[in-house]
Design an enzyme around this catalytic site. Structure first.
Site, PDB file in Angstrom:
ATOM      1  N   LYS A 156      49.511  52.372  46.188  1.00 20.37           N
ATOM      2  CA  LYS A 156      48.839  51.102  45.924  1.00 20.37           C
ATOM      3  C   LYS A 156      49.139  50.721  44.479  1.00 20.37           C
ATOM      4  O   LYS A 156      48.875  51.505  43.542  1.00 20.37           O
ATOM      5  CB  LYS A 156      47.333  51.284  46.129  1.00 20.37           C
ATOM      6  CG  LYS A 156      46.681  50.147  46.872  1.00 20.37           C
ATOM      7  CD  LYS A 156      45.263  50.520  47.254  1.00 20.37           C
ATOM      8  CE  LYS A 156      44.526  49.313  47.791  1.00 20.37           C
ATOM      9  NZ  LYS A 156      43.117  49.604  48.037  1.00 20.37           N
TER      10      LYS A 156
HETATM   11  O1  G3P Z   1      40.442  47.387  50.031  1.00 19.53           O
HETATM   12  C1  G3P Z   1      39.867  46.799  48.907  1.00 19.53           C
HETATM   13  C2  G3P Z   1      38.419  47.024  48.871  1.00 19.53           C
HETATM   14  O2  G3P Z   1      38.136  48.382  48.793  1.00 19.53           O
HETATM   15  C3  G3P Z   1      37.678  46.264  47.830  1.00 19.53           C
HETATM   16  O3  G3P Z   1      36.485  45.940  48.400  1.00 19.53           O
HETATM   17  O4  G3P Z   1      34.127  45.370  48.478  1.00 19.53           O
HETATM   18  O5  G3P Z   1      35.083  46.404  46.400  1.00 19.53           O
HETATM   19  O6  G3P Z   1      35.645  44.061  47.017  1.00 19.53           O
HETATM   20  P1  G3P Z   1      35.267  45.406  47.511  1.00 19.53           P
END
Ligand code: G3P
Length: 218
Positions: free
Chosen positions: A83
Protein backbone atom coordinates in the site's frame (compact mmCIF):
# COMPACT_ATOMS: atom_id res chain seq x y z
CA UNK A 1 -17.86 -7.30 -6.69
CA UNK A 2 -15.09 -8.76 -4.58
CA UNK A 3 -15.34 -8.32 -0.81
CA UNK A 4 -12.13 -7.46 1.00
CA UNK A 5 -12.06 -7.25 4.79
CA UNK A 6 -10.71 -3.92 6.05
CA UNK A 7 -9.09 -5.20 9.22
CA UNK A 8 -5.88 -6.43 10.81
CA UNK A 9 -7.74 -8.44 13.47
CA UNK A 10 -7.15 -12.12 12.69
CA UNK A 11 -10.34 -13.22 14.54
CA UNK A 12 -12.47 -10.98 12.33
CA UNK A 13 -10.63 -12.07 9.20
CA UNK A 14 -10.92 -15.77 10.08
CA UNK A 15 -14.67 -15.36 10.66
CA UNK A 16 -15.12 -13.65 7.28
CA UNK A 17 -13.15 -16.46 5.61
CA UNK A 18 -15.44 -19.03 7.28
CA UNK A 19 -18.49 -17.13 6.02
CA UNK A 20 -16.98 -17.27 2.51
CA UNK A 21 -16.88 -13.48 2.07
CA UNK A 22 -13.19 -12.70 2.23
CA UNK A 23 -11.66 -12.28 -1.23
CA UNK A 24 -8.78 -10.27 0.24
CA UNK A 25 -7.72 -8.02 3.12
CA UNK A 26 -6.66 -4.40 3.47
CA UNK A 27 -4.72 -3.17 6.48
CA UNK A 28 -3.30 0.22 7.37
CA UNK A 29 -1.05 1.46 10.21
CA UNK A 30 -4.07 2.43 12.35
CA UNK A 31 -5.66 -1.02 12.00
CA UNK A 32 -2.36 -2.79 12.79
CA UNK A 33 -1.80 -0.52 15.83
CA UNK A 34 -5.29 -1.41 17.09
CA UNK A 35 -4.27 -5.09 17.33
CA UNK A 36 -1.39 -4.22 19.69
CA UNK A 37 0.70 -6.89 17.91
CA UNK A 38 3.91 -6.71 15.84
CA UNK A 39 3.32 -6.23 12.11
CA UNK A 40 5.25 -9.40 11.17
CA UNK A 41 2.97 -11.55 13.36
CA UNK A 42 -0.17 -9.91 12.04
CA UNK A 43 0.92 -10.42 8.42
CA UNK A 44 1.96 -14.05 9.03
CA UNK A 45 -1.46 -14.84 10.56
CA UNK A 46 -3.37 -13.21 7.70
CA UNK A 47 -1.34 -14.85 4.92
CA UNK A 48 -1.98 -18.23 6.58
CA UNK A 49 -5.77 -17.93 6.29
CA UNK A 50 -6.52 -15.66 3.31
CA UNK A 51 -6.26 -16.79 -0.29
CA UNK A 52 -6.27 -13.39 -1.99
CA UNK A 53 -4.57 -9.98 -2.05
CA UNK A 54 -3.46 -8.64 1.35
CA UNK A 55 -2.51 -4.96 1.48
CA UNK A 56 0.25 -3.89 3.87
CA UNK A 57 1.17 -0.22 4.05
CA UNK A 58 4.61 1.29 3.47
CA UNK A 59 5.25 4.28 5.74
CA UNK A 60 8.41 5.98 4.41
CA UNK A 61 7.88 9.37 2.81
CA UNK A 62 11.01 9.70 0.66
CA UNK A 63 11.36 7.71 -2.57
CA UNK A 64 14.45 5.73 -1.50
CA UNK A 65 12.90 4.69 1.81
CA UNK A 66 9.60 3.86 0.17
CA UNK A 67 11.25 1.76 -2.53
CA UNK A 68 13.26 -0.14 0.10
CA UNK A 69 10.10 -0.83 2.14
CA UNK A 70 8.15 -1.80 -0.97
CA UNK A 71 10.72 -4.46 -1.84
CA UNK A 72 10.75 -5.73 1.77
CA UNK A 73 6.96 -5.84 2.14
CA UNK A 74 6.26 -7.02 -1.42
CA UNK A 75 8.43 -10.10 -1.16
CA UNK A 76 7.14 -11.45 2.18
CA UNK A 77 4.44 -13.58 0.50
CA UNK A 78 3.03 -13.86 -3.06
CA UNK A 79 -0.35 -12.47 -1.90
CA UNK A 80 1.09 -9.30 -0.38
CA UNK A 81 0.23 -5.97 -2.00
CA UNK A 82 2.23 -2.88 -1.01
CA UNK A 83 0.00 0.00 0.00
CA UNK A 84 1.60 3.24 -1.15
CA UNK A 85 0.34 6.75 -0.35
CA UNK A 86 -0.72 9.07 -3.17
CA UNK A 87 2.29 11.39 -3.25
CA UNK A 88 4.80 12.31 -5.95
CA UNK A 89 7.34 9.98 -4.35
CA UNK A 90 4.66 7.34 -3.94
CA UNK A 91 3.84 7.40 -7.65
CA UNK A 92 7.55 7.30 -8.52
CA UNK A 93 7.87 4.11 -6.44
CA UNK A 94 4.60 2.67 -7.75
CA UNK A 95 6.11 2.89 -11.24
CA UNK A 96 9.24 1.04 -10.03
CA UNK A 97 7.09 -1.62 -8.34
CA UNK A 98 5.07 -2.09 -11.50
CA UNK A 99 8.26 -2.71 -13.51
CA UNK A 100 9.57 -5.08 -10.81
CA UNK A 101 6.32 -7.07 -10.65
CA UNK A 102 5.47 -5.91 -7.11
CA UNK A 103 1.72 -5.40 -6.64
CA UNK A 104 0.60 -2.01 -5.31
CA UNK A 105 -2.48 -0.42 -3.78
CA UNK A 106 -2.35 3.37 -4.03
CA UNK A 107 -4.06 4.68 -0.92
CA UNK A 108 -5.43 7.96 0.43
CA UNK A 109 -6.96 8.83 -2.93
CA UNK A 110 -9.46 11.69 -2.77
CA UNK A 111 -9.71 12.89 -6.37
CA UNK A 112 -10.21 11.32 -9.80
CA UNK A 113 -7.03 12.98 -11.05
CA UNK A 114 -5.06 11.26 -8.28
CA UNK A 115 -6.61 7.97 -9.40
CA UNK A 116 -5.59 8.72 -12.99
CA UNK A 117 -2.00 9.32 -11.84
CA UNK A 118 -2.03 6.04 -9.91
CA UNK A 119 -3.21 4.10 -12.97
CA UNK A 120 -0.61 5.80 -15.19
CA UNK A 121 2.06 4.76 -12.68
CA UNK A 122 0.92 1.13 -13.10
CA UNK A 123 -0.87 0.64 -9.77
CA UNK A 124 -2.53 -2.76 -9.35
CA UNK A 125 -5.25 -1.26 -7.14
CA UNK A 126 -6.41 2.23 -6.24
CA UNK A 127 -8.26 3.06 -3.01
CA UNK A 128 -10.64 6.05 -3.02
CA UNK A 129 -11.60 6.83 0.61
CA UNK A 130 -15.28 7.55 0.30
CA UNK A 131 -16.25 7.76 3.99
CA UNK A 132 -13.68 10.44 4.72
CA UNK A 133 -15.05 12.48 1.80
CA UNK A 134 -18.62 12.05 3.04
CA UNK A 135 -17.34 13.23 6.45
CA UNK A 136 -16.48 16.61 4.93
CA UNK A 137 -19.78 16.91 3.03
CA UNK A 138 -18.32 15.79 -0.30
CA UNK A 139 -19.90 12.98 -2.33
CA UNK A 140 -17.56 10.00 -1.96
CA UNK A 141 -19.50 7.83 -4.39
CA UNK A 142 -19.29 10.49 -7.08
CA UNK A 143 -15.52 10.06 -6.89
CA UNK A 144 -15.88 6.31 -7.50
CA UNK A 145 -18.10 7.01 -10.50
CA UNK A 146 -15.58 9.52 -11.91
CA UNK A 147 -12.73 7.04 -11.50
CA UNK A 148 -14.75 4.32 -13.25
CA UNK A 149 -15.37 6.74 -16.14
CA UNK A 150 -11.69 7.70 -16.47
CA UNK A 151 -10.49 4.11 -16.25
CA UNK A 152 -13.12 3.05 -18.78
CA UNK A 153 -12.06 5.82 -21.18
CA UNK A 154 -8.49 4.53 -21.29
CA UNK A 155 -8.99 0.85 -20.45
CA UNK A 156 -6.64 0.86 -17.46
CA UNK A 157 -6.19 -2.50 -15.69
CA UNK A 158 -5.98 -0.84 -12.25
CA UNK A 159 -8.77 -2.23 -10.03
CA UNK A 160 -10.84 0.13 -7.88
CA UNK A 161 -11.12 -0.69 -4.17
CA UNK A 162 -13.93 1.34 -2.58
CA UNK A 163 -12.43 2.10 0.85
CA UNK A 164 -13.27 3.96 4.05
CA UNK A 165 -16.65 2.24 4.03
CA UNK A 166 -18.89 3.18 6.96
CA UNK A 167 -22.24 1.44 6.41
CA UNK A 168 -24.13 -1.05 4.20
CA UNK A 169 -25.35 1.69 1.83
CA UNK A 170 -21.74 2.34 0.85
CA UNK A 171 -21.42 -1.33 -0.13
CA UNK A 172 -24.69 -1.24 -2.09
CA UNK A 173 -23.70 1.95 -3.93
CA UNK A 174 -20.27 0.52 -4.75
CA UNK A 175 -21.94 -2.54 -6.28
CA UNK A 176 -24.44 -0.36 -8.20
CA UNK A 177 -21.49 1.46 -9.74
CA UNK A 178 -19.82 -1.83 -10.66
CA UNK A 179 -16.72 -1.23 -8.52
CA UNK A 180 -14.23 -4.10 -8.71
CA UNK A 181 -13.80 -4.39 -4.95
CA UNK A 182 -15.27 -2.99 -1.74
CA UNK A 183 -13.13 -3.25 1.39
CA UNK A 184 -15.45 -3.59 4.34
CA UNK A 185 -14.86 -3.21 8.10
CA UNK A 186 -16.03 -6.28 10.02
CA UNK A 187 -18.83 -4.38 11.79
CA UNK A 188 -20.32 -3.35 8.44
CA UNK A 189 -19.81 -6.84 6.97
CA UNK A 190 -21.95 -8.35 9.75
CA UNK A 191 -24.72 -5.81 9.15
CA UNK A 192 -24.99 -6.82 5.47
CA UNK A 193 -26.73 -10.04 6.52
CA UNK A 194 -29.34 -8.43 8.72
CA UNK A 195 -32.94 -7.51 8.00
CA UNK A 196 -35.71 -7.17 10.61
CA UNK A 197 -38.17 -9.03 8.35
CA UNK A 198 -35.76 -11.98 8.23
CA UNK A 199 -35.70 -12.09 12.05
CA UNK A 200 -39.49 -11.80 12.28
CA UNK A 201 -39.89 -14.49 9.59
CA UNK A 202 -37.60 -16.93 11.42
CA UNK A 203 -39.41 -16.32 14.69
CA UNK A 204 -42.81 -16.94 13.08
CA UNK A 205 -41.69 -20.11 11.26
CA UNK A 206 -40.16 -21.53 14.43
CA UNK A 207 -43.35 -20.83 16.37
CA UNK A 208 -45.48 -22.57 13.73
CA UNK A 209 -42.99 -25.42 13.52
CA UNK A 210 -43.78 -26.26 17.11
CA UNK A 211 -47.35 -27.08 15.98
CA UNK A 212 -46.22 -29.62 13.35
CA UNK A 213 -46.78 -33.21 14.55
CA UNK A 214 -43.69 -35.42 14.27
CA UNK A 215 -41.37 -32.73 12.90
CA UNK A 216 -39.42 -35.15 10.66
CA UNK A 217 -39.27 -35.55 6.86
CA UNK A 218 -38.95 -39.34 6.95
O1 G3P B 1 -9.26 1.08 3.78
C1 G3P B 1 -9.16 2.36 4.30
C2 G3P B 1 -9.82 2.47 5.60
O2 G3P B 1 -9.21 1.63 6.53
C3 G3P B 1 -9.95 3.85 6.14
O3 G3P B 1 -11.15 3.87 6.79
O4 G3P B 1 -12.81 4.60 8.40
O5 G3P B 1 -10.39 5.18 8.76
O6 G3P B 1 -11.70 6.28 6.96
P1 G3P B 1 -11.53 5.06 7.78
Amino acid sequence: MKFFVDSADIREIRQAVEWGVCDGVTTNPSLVAATGRPLAEVVADITAVVDGPISVEATALDADGLWKQAREIGTVHPNIVVKIPMTREGMQVTRLCSKAGIKTNVTLVFSAIQALLAAKAGATFVSPFIGRLDDIATDGMQLVQDIETLYGNYLFDTEVIVASVRHPMHVLEAARLGADICTIPFGVLKKLYDHPLTDIGIERFLKDWEKVPGKTVK
